[in-house]
Design a protein around this motif. Structure first.
Motif, PDB file in Angstrom:
ATOM      1  N   LYS A  31      -0.774   8.659   5.800  1.00 27.38           N
ATOM      2  CA  LYS A  31      -2.147   8.407   6.262  1.00 27.38           C
ATOM      3  C   LYS A  31      -3.098   9.564   5.983  1.00 27.38           C
ATOM      4  N   GLN A  73      -2.579   0.432  13.150  1.00 23.93           N
ATOM      5  CA  GLN A  73      -2.068   1.785  12.984  1.00 23.93           C
ATOM      6  C   GLN A  73      -0.928   2.093  13.947  1.00 23.93           C
ATOM      7  N   ASP A  74      -0.097   3.010  13.507  1.00 23.94           N
ATOM      8  CA  ASP A  74       0.994   3.524  14.324  1.00 23.94           C
ATOM      9  C   ASP A  74       0.524   4.825  14.957  1.00 23.94           C
ATOM     10  N   THR A  86      -6.488   4.673  19.197  1.00 25.02           N
ATOM     11  CA  THR A  86      -6.877   6.081  19.203  1.00 25.02           C
ATOM     12  C   THR A  86      -7.611   6.360  20.513  1.00 25.02           C
ATOM     13  N   THR A 107       0.422   0.170   9.404  1.00 22.99           N
ATOM     14  CA  THR A 107       0.478   1.436   8.672  1.00 22.99           C
ATOM     15  C   THR A 107       1.077   2.510   9.560  1.00 22.99           C
ATOM     16  N   THR A 108       2.096   3.172   9.037  1.00 22.49           N
ATOM     17  CA  THR A 108       2.854   4.151   9.797  1.00 22.49           C
ATOM     18  C   THR A 108       3.206   5.341   8.916  1.00 22.49           C
ATOM     19  N   PHE A 139      -4.162   1.614   6.596  1.00 22.37           N
ATOM     20  CA  PHE A 139      -5.067   1.778   7.735  1.00 22.37           C
ATOM     21  C   PHE A 139      -6.005   2.958   7.530  1.00 22.37           C
ATOM     22  N   ALA A 140      -5.486   4.060   7.034  1.00 23.22           N
ATOM     23  CA  ALA A 140      -6.311   5.254   6.830  1.00 23.22           C
ATOM     24  C   ALA A 140      -7.421   4.988   5.818  1.00 23.22           C
ATOM     25  N   LYS A 143     -10.019   2.678   7.397  1.00 23.90           N
ATOM     26  CA  LYS A 143     -10.844   3.348   8.406  1.00 23.90           C
ATOM     27  C   LYS A 143     -11.952   4.181   7.757  1.00 23.90           C
TER      28      LYS A 143
END
Length: 183
Positions: A31, A73-74, A86, A107-108, A139-140, A143
């Motif tokens: 990420k 997200q993880d 978050t 996503t991890t 995910f990153a 975002k």
């Protein structure tokens, strides 16, 4: 539109330079690397980012090509927030990438290995089982794109289900499928 592809590692696509006449940025795995690569693309003036690459799945057969619809997200900051959120950031559990696609991506920063099941938290395992696919970058990227209003899409090919012996060969097959789809 000025588009760029973000791919984790060259082994996933076995090319250098361009995909379908668009440049490629190799982010590296995970990420943080993906977020930095996305910021780099934004800083260079790209206004469309396409993330392609391999993923794992317990629910979608190996060899399947998917377009990501929602990404999760993880992150575990309990008790400050629920698993996947978050802290102090409303609506941070998921990002809708494509409202039409039913595919969910988790996503991890863990590389899922079916032989090391005991090292994962129950929340992590629940998401691995619940989501259509899992990866280490989507995910990153989503975002950063959401934050800076960059057009974003993600196409993933299922390379494994936690058993990685055919990963490289499955990447070759998946990359060919993506090129055909995006022509």
């Amino acid at each position: 539109m000025n588009r760029v592809f973000i791919v984790a590692v060259p082994d996933e696509v076995e090319i250098q330079g361009k995909i379908l006449e668009s440049p490629v940025i190799f982010s590296g795995v995970g990420k943080i690397n993906a977020a930095m690569a996305t910021w780099n693309a934004f800083s260079q003036g790209y206004n469309e980012i396409i993330n392609i690459g391999s993923c794992g799945s317990l629910n979608t057969p190996v060899g399947t090509l998917v377009k990501v619809g929602q990404v999760f997200q993880d992150i575990d900051a309990t008790p400050l927030s629920e698993y996947g959120e978050t802290p102090f950031e409303p609506n941070s559990k998921q990002i809708v990438v494509d409202a039409i696609s039913p595919v969910t991506c988790f996503t991890t920063d863990y590389f899922y290995d079916q032989n090391q099941h005991s090292k994962y938290s129950q929340s992590y395992l629940d998401m691995i089982e619940k989501c259509s696919i899992f990866d280490m970058e989507c995910f990153a990227i989503a975002k950063v794109c959401k934050r800076f209003n960059i057009k974003f899409s993600a196409y993933k090919w299922v390379s494994d289900s936690g058993e990685h012996s055919d990963w490289k060969e499955n990447c070759k097959i998946g990359f060919e499928q993506v090129k055909e789809l995006l022509k």
